[in-house]
Design a protein around this motif. Structure first.
Motif, mmCIF file in Angstrom:
data_model
loop_
_atom_site.group_PDB
_atom_site.id
_atom_site.type_symbol
_atom_site.label_atom_id
_atom_site.label_comp_id
_atom_site.label_asym_id
_atom_site.label_seq_id
_atom_site.Cartn_x
_atom_site.Cartn_y
_atom_site.Cartn_z
ATOM 1 N N ARG A 1 49.429 48.534 50.021
ATOM 2 C CA ARG A 1 49.437 48.929 49.674
ATOM 3 C C ARG A 1 50.523 48.281 48.719
ATOM 4 N NH1 ARG A 1 47.699 53.843 49.723
ATOM 5 N NH2 ARG A 1 49.426 53.693 48.783
ATOM 6 N N CYS A 2 50.649 47.830 47.503
ATOM 7 C CA CYS A 2 51.676 46.927 46.867
ATOM 8 C C CYS A 2 51.232 47.123 44.551
ATOM 9 C CB CYS A 2 51.401 45.700 47.582
ATOM 10 S SG CYS A 2 49.990 44.733 46.663
ATOM 11 N N ASP A 3 52.478 46.767 44.390
ATOM 12 C CA ASP A 3 52.598 46.299 43.476
ATOM 13 C C ASP A 3 52.539 45.140 43.000
ATOM 14 O OD1 ASP A 3 53.734 48.247 43.115
ATOM 15 O OD2 ASP A 3 55.198 48.323 42.499
ATOM 16 N N LEU A 4 52.055 44.662 41.323
ATOM 17 C CA LEU A 4 51.575 43.375 41.254
ATOM 18 C C LEU A 4 52.714 42.907 39.814
ATOM 19 C CD1 LEU A 4 49.879 40.675 40.433
ATOM 20 C CD2 LEU A 4 48.674 41.649 38.754
ATOM 21 N N SER A 5 53.160 41.442 39.262
ATOM 22 C CA SER A 5 54.107 41.731 38.162
ATOM 23 C C SER A 5 53.301 40.473 37.939
ATOM 24 C CB SER A 5 55.565 40.743 38.525
ATOM 25 O OG SER A 5 56.502 42.417 39.411
ATOM 26 N N ILE A 6 53.357 41.458 36.623
ATOM 27 C CA ILE A 6 52.552 40.002 35.505
ATOM 28 C C ILE A 6 53.615 39.025 34.794
ATOM 29 C CG2 ILE A 6 50.787 38.903 34.383
ATOM 30 C CD1 ILE A 6 49.315 41.216 35.032
ATOM 31 N N SER A 7 53.775 37.953 35.073
ATOM 32 C CA SER A 7 54.352 36.953 34.065
ATOM 33 C C SER A 7 54.157 36.757 32.579
ATOM 34 C CB SER A 7 55.059 35.607 34.493
ATOM 35 O OG SER A 7 55.532 35.407 35.780
ATOM 36 N N ALA A 8 55.114 36.650 31.755
ATOM 37 C CA ALA A 8 54.772 36.915 29.807
ATOM 38 C C ALA A 8 53.687 35.587 30.726
ATOM 39 C CB ALA A 8 56.240 36.353 29.615
ATOM 40 N N GLY A 9 52.342 35.695 29.202
ATOM 41 C CA GLY A 9 51.981 34.475 29.055
ATOM 42 C C GLY A 9 50.454 34.571 30.129
ATOM 43 N N THR A 10 51.325 34.827 31.086
ATOM 44 C CA THR A 10 49.710 34.842 31.959
ATOM 45 C C THR A 10 48.756 35.954 31.827
ATOM 46 O OG1 THR A 10 51.275 34.162 33.301
ATOM 47 C CG2 THR A 10 49.555 34.945 34.215
ATOM 48 N N TYR B 1 43.189 55.357 42.371
ATOM 49 C CA TYR B 1 42.853 54.292 43.151
ATOM 50 C C TYR B 1 42.950 54.137 44.297
ATOM 51 C CZ TYR B 1 42.057 53.199 38.590
ATOM 52 O OH TYR B 1 41.458 53.053 36.251
ATOM 53 N N ALA B 2 43.786 54.936 44.783
ATOM 54 C CA ALA B 2 44.617 54.857 46.206
ATOM 55 C C ALA B 2 43.745 53.893 47.284
ATOM 56 C CB ALA B 2 45.776 56.374 46.892
ATOM 57 N N ASP B 3 42.899 54.437 47.323
ATOM 58 C CA ASP B 3 42.089 53.804 48.482
ATOM 59 C C ASP B 3 41.351 52.631 48.196
ATOM 60 O OD1 ASP B 3 43.265 55.884 50.828
ATOM 61 O OD2 ASP B 3 41.547 57.644 50.052
ATOM 62 N N PHE B 4 41.014 52.601 46.786
ATOM 63 C CA PHE B 4 40.603 50.960 46.516
ATOM 64 C C PHE B 4 41.235 49.860 47.225
ATOM 65 C CE2 PHE B 4 38.737 52.904 42.208
ATOM 66 C CZ PHE B 4 38.261 53.813 42.567
ATOM 67 N N HIS B 5 39.680 49.171 47.506
ATOM 68 C CA HIS B 5 39.570 47.652 47.285
ATOM 69 C C HIS B 5 40.216 46.871 46.432
ATOM 70 C CE1 HIS B 5 38.534 48.906 51.074
ATOM 71 N NE2 HIS B 5 38.429 47.871 51.866
ATOM 72 N N ARG C 1 55.170 42.404 32.994
ATOM 73 C CA ARG C 1 53.979 43.368 33.089
ATOM 74 C C ARG C 1 54.483 44.044 35.003
ATOM 75 N NH1 ARG C 1 49.353 41.581 30.452
ATOM 76 N NH2 ARG C 1 49.944 39.445 31.632
ATOM 77 N N ARG C 2 54.449 45.641 35.150
ATOM 78 C CA ARG C 2 54.044 45.108 36.835
ATOM 79 C C ARG C 2 52.927 46.406 36.549
ATOM 80 N NH1 ARG C 2 58.716 45.109 40.372
ATOM 81 N NH2 ARG C 2 58.132 45.750 42.877
ATOM 82 N N ILE C 3 52.195 46.475 37.779
ATOM 83 C CA ILE C 3 51.206 47.079 38.469
ATOM 84 C C ILE C 3 51.040 47.640 39.350
ATOM 85 C CG2 ILE C 3 48.522 47.278 38.173
ATOM 86 C CD1 ILE C 3 48.681 44.754 36.143
ATOM 87 N N ARG C 4 50.785 48.745 39.863
ATOM 88 C CA ARG C 4 50.070 49.792 41.006
ATOM 89 C C ARG C 4 49.274 49.887 41.247
ATOM 90 N NH1 ARG C 4 53.194 50.076 45.816
ATOM 91 N NH2 ARG C 4 52.474 51.531 46.642
ATOM 92 N N PHE C 5 48.491 48.993 42.137
ATOM 93 C CA PHE C 5 47.744 49.133 42.720
ATOM 94 C C PHE C 5 47.263 50.293 43.261
ATOM 95 C CE2 PHE C 5 48.419 44.491 43.199
ATOM 96 C CZ PHE C 5 47.536 44.194 42.009
ATOM 97 N N GLN C 6 47.664 51.102 44.366
ATOM 98 C CA GLN C 6 46.974 52.038 45.342
ATOM 99 C C GLN C 6 47.683 53.252 44.564
ATOM 100 O OE1 GLN C 6 47.808 49.059 47.113
ATOM 101 N NE2 GLN C 6 45.693 48.527 47.720
#
Length: 299
Positions: A71-80, A32-36, A23-28
């Protein structure tokens, strides 16, 4: 504190259960553009993909703190599995507060932090706080601004202490550095009271002239300039990031009436509070040097 759009416009709490696929998640993104953001990664792996091209592998259990400028994306591996918590600038202002530690927390929240499994005690301390925050937001019938802000404050304090922030500030400082640091902390705790500089000097055990010399030599500003800059910085933050009206902001900053506050603010910035707020709202999401770009602006 009342909000116009409900707590979910100001806070984010998600539980991502283990999945059979990546899975891939965009933080900002969007709201949520200005979120911590705080990421709690369980056993497993993932990767942060920063906009400037850096990729950072993650191996859980791990806690990551990511300010808006990360300013980043997160990739989560299967099973995590992963918990993701986000806080708006308004929530962060409330969570950081105005206590002695607040100055340190403001500086701390300007940079990303990763606490990996090599410090399991920090992860173990923060895990139930993040889980509690996600549960709070998961129940619309009881989601509370005050509770969300309290959770963020506890998470920040635990992360700051776990990252050795408390002790590192006390190491490597001579007498001058120690006095300057303590002056900053006293200002952080008491700038709303509009106390004379002589009171701060007495509490520090030095003369007002000695305090003036230290500040001038180290930062090129007098103690009163630094104090006024801190008041202006807080006023900017509240005008940009809170829904309070000018009188409420004036009262919260310890001014005797909003007219005096407006004169003070205009004398320091060249703009009235209302004019500054109008520019801030028109410049949302842009790089405007007039605006308070972050918590670390006060020297």
């Amino acid at each position: 504190m009342a909000t116009d759009g409900g707590i979910h416009h100001y806070a984010r709490g998600e539980w991502h259960a283990p999945s059979l696929s990546h899975r891939r998640i965009r933080f900002q993104k969007g709201l949520y553009a200005d979120f911590h953001h705080f990421l709690l990664l369980g056993e497993g792996s993932g990767e942060l993909h920063f906009d400037h091209g850096e990729d950072r592998p993650l191996h859980g259990p791990l806690l990551a703190f990511l300010p808006p400028q990360a300013r980043c994306d997160l990739s989560i591996s299967a099973g995590t599995a992963a918990h993701l918590v986000g806080a708006s600038p308004q929530i962060m202002v409330d969570a950081i507060g105005d206590k002695v530690e607040s100055y340190s927390l403001r500086i701390f929240t300007e940079q990303r932090k990763l606490v990996e499994a090599l410090d399991p005690s920090a992860v173990a301390e923060i895990s139930p706080l993040i889980s509690g925050f996600v549960r709070e937001l998961g129940d619309p019938s009881r989601s509370s601004w005050m509770v969300a802000s309290a959770y963020i404050r506890l998470i920040l304090m635990a992360l700051w202490r776990g990252s050795d922030g408390e002790r590192s500030e006390q190491r490597g400082q001579g007498e001058v550095g120690s006095i300057l640091q303590r002056y900053r902390q006293l200002v952080e705790a008491g700038f709303r009271q509009h106390r004379p500089i002589s009171d701060y000097a007495a509490e520090l055990g030095v003369t007002a002239d000695r305090l003036h010399s230290i500040c001038q030599r180290a930062l090129g500003r007098s103690p009163i300039q630094l104090l006024h800059e801190r008041v202006v910085q807080e006023a900017k933050l509240r005008l940009e990031r809170s829904a309070r009206n000018i009188q409420e902001i004036s009262d919260s900053l310890g001014f005797r009436d909003p007219t005096y506050f407006s004169h003070f603010f205009k004398r320091k910035t060249g703009l009235s509070p209302a004019g500054y707020r109008e520019i801030a709202r028109a410049s949302a999401g842009s790089e405007n040097s007039m605006l308070s770009s972050g918590y670390a602006d006060w020297p």
